[in-house]
Scaffold this motif. Structure first.
Motif, short mmCIF file in Angstrom:
data_model
loop_
_atom_site.label_atom_id
_atom_site.label_comp_id
_atom_site.label_asym_id
_atom_site.label_seq_id
_atom_site.Cartn_x
_atom_site.Cartn_y
_atom_site.Cartn_z
N ASP A 4 10.35 -16.38 16.58
CA ASP A 4 8.94 -16.11 16.32
C ASP A 4 8.25 -15.87 17.66
OD1 ASP A 4 6.29 -16.02 15.67
OD2 ASP A 4 6.18 -18.04 14.81
N PRO A 5 7.89 -14.63 17.98
CA PRO A 5 7.26 -14.34 19.28
C PRO A 5 5.99 -15.16 19.53
CG PRO A 5 7.90 -12.31 18.17
CD PRO A 5 8.05 -13.41 17.17
N ARG A 178 13.67 -9.72 26.22
CA ARG A 178 12.56 -9.74 25.27
C ARG A 178 12.54 -8.47 24.43
NH1 ARG A 178 8.16 -13.02 24.95
NH2 ARG A 178 6.39 -12.20 23.78
N GLU A 179 12.81 -7.33 25.05
CA GLU A 179 12.86 -6.07 24.31
C GLU A 179 13.94 -6.11 23.24
OE1 GLU A 179 13.34 -3.11 27.31
OE2 GLU A 179 11.22 -3.12 27.90
N ARG A 180 15.10 -6.66 23.59
CA ARG A 180 16.20 -6.76 22.61
C ARG A 180 15.82 -7.68 21.46
NH1 ARG A 180 22.20 -8.21 24.50
NH2 ARG A 180 22.20 -5.98 24.95
N ILE A 181 15.20 -8.81 21.78
CA ILE A 181 14.82 -9.76 20.75
C ILE A 181 13.83 -9.15 19.78
CG2 ILE A 181 13.57 -11.92 20.35
CD1 ILE A 181 14.86 -12.86 23.08
N LEU A 182 12.82 -8.45 20.32
CA LEU A 182 11.81 -7.85 19.46
C LEU A 182 12.38 -6.72 18.61
CD1 LEU A 182 8.76 -7.81 21.91
CD2 LEU A 182 9.24 -9.43 20.05
N GLU A 183 13.46 -6.10 19.08
CA GLU A 183 14.12 -5.03 18.32
C GLU A 183 15.05 -5.58 17.24
OE1 GLU A 183 16.19 -2.73 21.18
OE2 GLU A 183 14.41 -1.70 21.93
N ARG A 184 15.70 -6.71 17.51
CA ARG A 184 16.80 -7.15 16.64
C ARG A 184 16.63 -8.52 15.99
NH1 ARG A 184 22.18 -5.83 20.32
NH2 ARG A 184 21.61 -3.71 20.95
N PHE A 185 15.83 -9.40 16.58
CA PHE A 185 15.92 -10.79 16.17
C PHE A 185 14.59 -11.42 15.76
CE2 PHE A 185 19.64 -10.31 19.10
CZ PHE A 185 20.61 -10.39 18.12
N THR A 186 13.62 -10.61 15.34
CA THR A 186 12.42 -11.20 14.74
C THR A 186 12.72 -11.49 13.26
OG1 THR A 186 11.53 -9.06 14.05
CG2 THR A 186 10.92 -9.84 16.26
N ALA A 187 11.87 -12.30 12.65
CA ALA A 187 12.06 -12.63 11.24
C ALA A 187 12.02 -11.38 10.37
CB ALA A 187 11.01 -13.64 10.79
#
Length: 207
Positions: A4-5, A178-187
């Motif tokens: 969760d960002p 952070r870019e990878r997380i927002l692309e792949r690992f948000t809810a």
């Protein structure tokens, strides 16, 4: 697993900053951080060995076999700081202000803590094992390292900890991660992936 960002903001909020200034358990010098229930599967002994080799205190959050962890720290000559039960914002602040996160868990299915560290700009140093191989690309958004059970392995960890203190590395690893997380690992992304999987099996689901 998802991040969760909003719970792990890139910039320190005023509320977090105020809390950190009055946090009674705040370490007074640079420290390494490990999170999870202490024990064999979380690689607690290995985390202590890394901290001892790097001559930095190790802050542990998560309880578990902390008495055994302290015995290992005493034997290795490491400084161990075991946190009491703390709230989510205090964990975020501890993560943000750490020199680096140490992730040495065995057979970790996924591993959220390296990604949480990345979100707040703290270098994630993880063993090249299981779930960590899906989230950390060595030298791009953190470091993926061998088990610190040999002289050569420990030397690589100490080198990585030195690299984690370089501001250029910290900024580059966090930005890429952070870019990878927002692309792949948000809810939302994970929910969409689940929906697509169900749709592929013939389930009537909206994507």
């Amino acid at each position: 697993p998802a991040i969760d960002p909003n719970a792990w903001p890139a910039e320190e909020t005023e509320e977090e900053q105020a809390m950190w200034q009055t946090f009674s358990h705040r370490p007074e010098s640079p420290y390494l951080l490990t999170i999870g229930r202490a024990g064999f599967m979380k690689g607690s002994k290995e985390a202590v060995q890394v901290a001892a080799a790097a001559s930095l205190p190790l802050v542990h959050v998560g309880g578990g076999e902390t008495d055994e962890m302290q015995r290992q720290a005493d034997k290795a000559g490491a400084e161990l700081i075991v946190m009491p039960r703390i709230d989510e914002m205090e964990i975020v602040a501890l993560m943000r202000n750490a020199h680096a996160l140490i992730a040495t868990a065995r057979t970790e299915g996924f591993g959220l803590t390296p990604m949480e560290a990345i979100m707040v700009g703290t270098p994630a140093l993880a063993v090249s094992d299981c779930g960590f191989t899906h989230t950390i690309t060595d030298g791009w958004n953190g470091r993926r390292l061998p088990w610190p059970d040999t002289k050569e392995g420990l030397e690589q960890w100490v080198e990585a900890i030195d690299q984690a203190g370089d501001e250029t590395n910290r900024k580059a690893w966090s930005k890429a991660g952070r870019e990878r997380i927002l692309e792949r690992f948000t809810a939302n992304h994970q929910a969409e992936g689940l929906a697509r999987g169900l749709a592929a099996m013939g389930v009537d689901v909206e994507t």
